[in-house]
Design an enzyme around this catalytic site. Structure first.
Site, PDB file in Angstrom:
ATOM      1  N   GLU A  74       9.812  16.198  15.150  1.00  0.00           N
ATOM      2  CA  GLU A  74      10.276  16.004  13.781  1.00  0.00           C
ATOM      3  C   GLU A  74       9.570  17.022  12.881  1.00  0.00           C
ATOM      4  OE1 GLU A  74       8.924  12.413  11.828  1.00  0.00           O
ATOM      5  OE2 GLU A  74      10.937  12.068  11.072  1.00  0.00           O
TER       6      GLU A  74
ATOM      7  N   LYS B 182       0.885  -1.180   0.000  1.00  0.00           N
ATOM      8  CA  LYS B 182       0.000   0.000   0.000  1.00  0.00           C
ATOM      9  C   LYS B 182       0.921   1.227   0.000  1.00  0.00           C
ATOM     10  CE  LYS B 182      -1.937   3.003   1.988  1.00  0.00           C
ATOM     11  NZ  LYS B 182      -1.759   4.444   1.618  1.00  0.00           N
TER      12      LYS B 182
ATOM     13  N   CYS C 107      13.649  10.421   6.982  1.00  0.00           N
ATOM     14  CA  CYS C 107      13.416  10.001   8.367  1.00  0.00           C
ATOM     15  C   CYS C 107      14.663  10.173   9.223  1.00  0.00           C
ATOM     16  CB  CYS C 107      12.943   8.564   8.388  1.00  0.00           C
ATOM     17  SG  CYS C 107      13.917   7.526   7.325  1.00  0.00           S
TER      18      CYS C 107
HETATM   19  P1  NAD Z   1       2.222   8.468   7.655  1.00  0.00           P
HETATM   20  O1  NAD Z   1       2.380   7.668   8.881  1.00  0.00           O
HETATM   21  O2  NAD Z   1       1.184   9.506   7.628  1.00  0.00           O
HETATM   22  O3  NAD Z   1       1.889   7.530   6.405  1.00  0.00           O
HETATM   23  C1  NAD Z   1       2.688   6.417   6.090  1.00  0.00           C
HETATM   24  C2  NAD Z   1       1.812   5.384   5.412  1.00  0.00           C
HETATM   25  O4  NAD Z   1       0.803   4.967   6.332  1.00  0.00           O
HETATM   26  C3  NAD Z   1       1.087   5.894   4.164  1.00  0.00           C
HETATM   27  O5  NAD Z   1       1.028   4.868   3.214  1.00  0.00           O
HETATM   28  C4  NAD Z   1      -0.299   6.185   4.689  1.00  0.00           C
HETATM   29  O6  NAD Z   1      -1.297   6.091   3.709  1.00  0.00           O
HETATM   30  C5  NAD Z   1      -0.463   5.102   5.720  1.00  0.00           C
HETATM   31  N1  NAD Z   1      -1.440   5.424   6.767  1.00  0.00           N
HETATM   32  C6  NAD Z   1      -1.742   6.640   7.274  1.00  0.00           C
HETATM   33  N2  NAD Z   1      -2.707   6.519   8.216  1.00  0.00           N
HETATM   34  C7  NAD Z   1      -3.017   5.213   8.293  1.00  0.00           C
HETATM   35  C8  NAD Z   1      -3.935   4.460   9.075  1.00  0.00           C
HETATM   36  N3  NAD Z   1      -4.746   5.030   9.978  1.00  0.00           N
HETATM   37  N4  NAD Z   1      -3.983   3.133   8.909  1.00  0.00           N
HETATM   38  C9  NAD Z   1      -3.169   2.528   8.015  1.00  0.00           C
HETATM   39  N5  NAD Z   1      -2.297   3.171   7.227  1.00  0.00           N
HETATM   40  C10 NAD Z   1      -2.211   4.505   7.378  1.00  0.00           C
HETATM   41  O7  NAD Z   1       3.648   9.042   7.335  1.00  0.00           O
HETATM   42  P2  NAD Z   1       4.058   9.955   6.099  1.00  0.00           P
HETATM   43  O8  NAD Z   1       3.605  11.330   6.413  1.00  0.00           O
HETATM   44  O9  NAD Z   1       3.673   9.325   4.840  1.00  0.00           O
HETATM   45  O10 NAD Z   1       5.667   9.840   6.172  1.00  0.00           O
HETATM   46  C11 NAD Z   1       6.416  10.631   6.961  1.00  0.00           C
HETATM   47  C12 NAD Z   1       6.838   9.899   8.215  1.00  0.00           C
HETATM   48  O11 NAD Z   1       7.491   8.675   7.895  1.00  0.00           O
HETATM   49  C13 NAD Z   1       7.858  10.677   8.989  1.00  0.00           C
HETATM   50  O12 NAD Z   1       7.545  10.624  10.355  1.00  0.00           O
HETATM   51  C14 NAD Z   1       9.158   9.966   8.713  1.00  0.00           C
HETATM   52  O13 NAD Z   1      10.143  10.151   9.654  1.00  0.00           O
HETATM   53  C15 NAD Z   1       8.716   8.560   8.609  1.00  0.00           C
HETATM   54  N6  NAD Z   1       9.676   7.763   7.833  1.00  0.00           N
HETATM   55  C16 NAD Z   1      10.441   6.834   8.491  1.00  0.00           C
HETATM   56  C17 NAD Z   1      11.381   6.091   7.815  1.00  0.00           C
HETATM   57  C18 NAD Z   1      12.224   5.054   8.508  1.00  0.00           C
HETATM   58  O14 NAD Z   1      12.782   4.205   7.835  1.00  0.00           O
HETATM   59  N7  NAD Z   1      12.332   5.057   9.801  1.00  0.00           N
HETATM   60  C19 NAD Z   1      11.552   6.276   6.454  1.00  0.00           C
HETATM   61  C20 NAD Z   1      10.764   7.226   5.811  1.00  0.00           C
HETATM   62  C21 NAD Z   1       9.820   7.950   6.529  1.00  0.00           C
END
Ligand code: NAD
Length: 494
Positions: free
Chosen positions: A397, A188, A299
């Site tokens: 962050e 997804k 991240c």
């Molecule tokens: P997000 O958590 O909003 O979304 C990530 C994914 O989760 C997306 O596909 C989104 O559609 C899905 N999602 C959102 N709400 C959901 C729910 N209620 N149920 C199921 N799925 C859901 O994060 P984002 O804004 O897309 O990405 C940014 C964040 O990701 C930052 O905090 C960043 O630090 C983190 N990140 C971490 C890493 C790592 O490897 N540690 C790498 C990249 C990004």
């Protein structure tokens, strides 16, 4: 290709926007779509199929059927490897097409999409493909009258939910080791960045991956993402994203089939400068790249610079300022751009809200600070001085091109501040004294620590966090553990 050639290709682009299930592109059962808006110009570049529970059910069924049939899970390792290597080749052959999709979707500079994202995804697929016929199982030192084998078994259906900041690379970090272990996958992608995932899936089929083994369900997080995370036939959920969503993933797992969950979450990574740094130019440029690459939407972005003592401080900030004056910020389709727009107006406004805090508690802009408004998502690289360690700017962050500078008196103070957030994804320390740097590095609570550098990485080393930055590890052979279970088979030889 120059900017005008990329612009021409962008204007002619008609990307696939349906989801990919069982080897075919299909609309959502509901027929619903959502707008995919490019941060470059706020243009709707596609109407993406809005998957929900019914679509997830279809995809998981296709994945489970393919898994149970053995068409992939029981394929000869040599044949599986050949398919993965072919897939990696096809990704490279479609470098320009994939790069354009990624750049238009998320605003990544086209040169980075070409050289880092597409090539990184191809290398990851290739690396795990090559690992398939080189990883051995174990024989335990059992008594002579027994044969005790320890084998890695695939888990079944893997659900992967990924973010928008490195769509292709992070997808490949999950999908490639999961497939290498013989699992089937439902991916997804983030709603901001579905396009490259759809092309990746089609290329996997072209490479020979059997239908149903790799499926992509597009859709919104709370709908498609939640349905996947709650599905009882998903054996493992591999998630990268924000901490709050990660917490929900654990909840969904607990409330459904107690599936395994691997979480890669956010960070507030410190870049620590001790007062005996030898090469301050290299240090300044590395610190700048560590935060401003991908407009800070990384991240492990080194979003806090912690400077120990007063000796180097002014000179370091001077060098950072000089660096930023010539840092090319602009159109993501221009190959000479280093930093493009923020992924969405929503995320841009979030970053703006942090800029609004500056000055309320003694902070000042050393560089940048202008907010982006209107149709522009371009935020200038920003360096904020005089930030207190326990302030919101220091602890949360921001996920934008914003570096906060924090003072530290001695090594102990610098270490306490470096470790003093809820995160633990990455950190760096700069020092001209190997022993001092190494002792410092040992005490940093982070999944990756760099000494006299930042962000050096490769698929050969694991990546993941301590504390609130998550659990589980992407990349390296250790990632195979995420997608397999150890099985003991004890054979009586009497
Ligand atoms: P997000 O958590 O909003 O979304 C990530 C994914 O989760 C997306 O596909 C989104 O559609 C899905 N999602 C959102 N709400 C959901 C729910 N209620 N149920 C199921 N799925 C859901 O994060 P984002 O804004 O897309 O990405 C940014 C964040 O990701 C930052 O905090 C960043 O630090 C983190 N990140 C971490 C890493 C790592 O490897 N540690 C790498 C990249 C990004």
């Amino acid at each position: 290709m120059d900017k005008s050639a990329w612009e021409k290709r962008a204007s002619e682009l008609k990307p696939e926007s349906r989801m990919y299930i069982n080897g075919s592109f299909v609309d959502a059962v509901s027929g619903k779509t959502f707008d995919d808006i490019s941060p470059r110009d706020q243009r709707v570049i596609a109407k993406i199929a809005a998957g929900d529970t019914e679509d997830v059910n279809r995809a998981v069924k296709a994945a489970l059927t393919s898994f149970e049939s053995g068409v992939w899970s029981e394929m000869n390792p040599r044949d599986k490897k050949a398919i993965m290597l072919k897939w990696a080749d096809l990704i490279r052959e479609h470098q320009e097409e994939l790069a354009l999709l990624e750049t238009l979707d998320v605003g990544k500079p086209i040169s980075d999409s070409m050289n880092v994202d597409v090539m990184g995804a191809a290398r990851t697929v290739q690396w795990y493909g090559e690992a398939i016929d080189k990883t051995y199982d174990e024989i335990a030192p059992a008594p002579r009258n027994a044969l005790a084998m320890i084998t890695r078994e695939p888990l079944g259906v893997i659900g992967a939910v990924v973010p928008w900041n490195y769509p292709m690379i992070i997808a490949s970090w999950k999908v490639a080791p999961a497939l290498a272990m013989g699992n089937s996958v439902v991916l997804k992608p983030a709603e901001q960045s579905s396009l490259s995932a759809l092309l990746l899936a089609r290329l996997a089929t072209e490479a020979g991956l059997p239908d149903g083994v790799f499926n992509v369900v597009t859709g919104l997080g709370p709908e498609a993402g939640q349905a996947l995370a709650r599905h009882n036939d998903v054996a493992k959920l591999a998630f990268t994203g924000s901490g709050p969503t990660g917490r929900k993933m654990l909840q969904y797992a607990a409330e459904s089939n107690m599936k395994q969950v691997a979480l890669e979450l956010g960070g507030k990574s410190p870049q620590v400068v001790l007062d005996d740094v030898k090469d301050l130019d290299a240090c300044a440029s590395s610190i700048a790249w560590g935060i401003y690459y991908n407009a800070g939407q990384t991240c492990n972005a080194g979003s806090r610079v912690i400077v120990q003592g007063n000796k180097l401080k002014e000179e370091l900030y001077g060098k950072l300022t000089e660096f930023l004056k010539t840092f090319p910020v602009g159109d993501c389709l221009d190959p000479s751009t280093y930093m493009g727009p923020i992924v969405s107006t929503q995320q841009r406004d979030r970053v703006n809200s942090y800029l609004d805090m500056v000055g309320k508690d003694g902070e000042n802009f050393i560089f940048g600070g202008e907010k982006a408004t209107g149709d522009s998502n371009l935020i200038q690289p920003t360096l904020i001085g005089g930030v207190k360690h326990d302030s919101v700017l220091s602890q949360e962050e921001i996920f934008g091109p914003v570096l906060v500078a924090i003072d530290a008196t001695d090594d102990a103070d610098a270490l306490a501040k470096a470790n003093g957030t809820s995160y633990g994804l990455a950190a760096s320390v700069w020092s001209g004294n190997v022993a001092r740097a190494h002792n410092f590095a040992r005490k940093l609570r982070a999944g990756t620590v760099w000494v006299n550098t930042f962000d050096m990485s490769d698929v050969i080393t694991p990546f993941g966090g301590f504390k609130g930055s998550g659990s589980g590890r992407d990349k390296s052979l250790h990632a195979l553990d995420n997608y397999s279970a150890l099985k003991t088979t004890w054979v009586d030889l009497n």
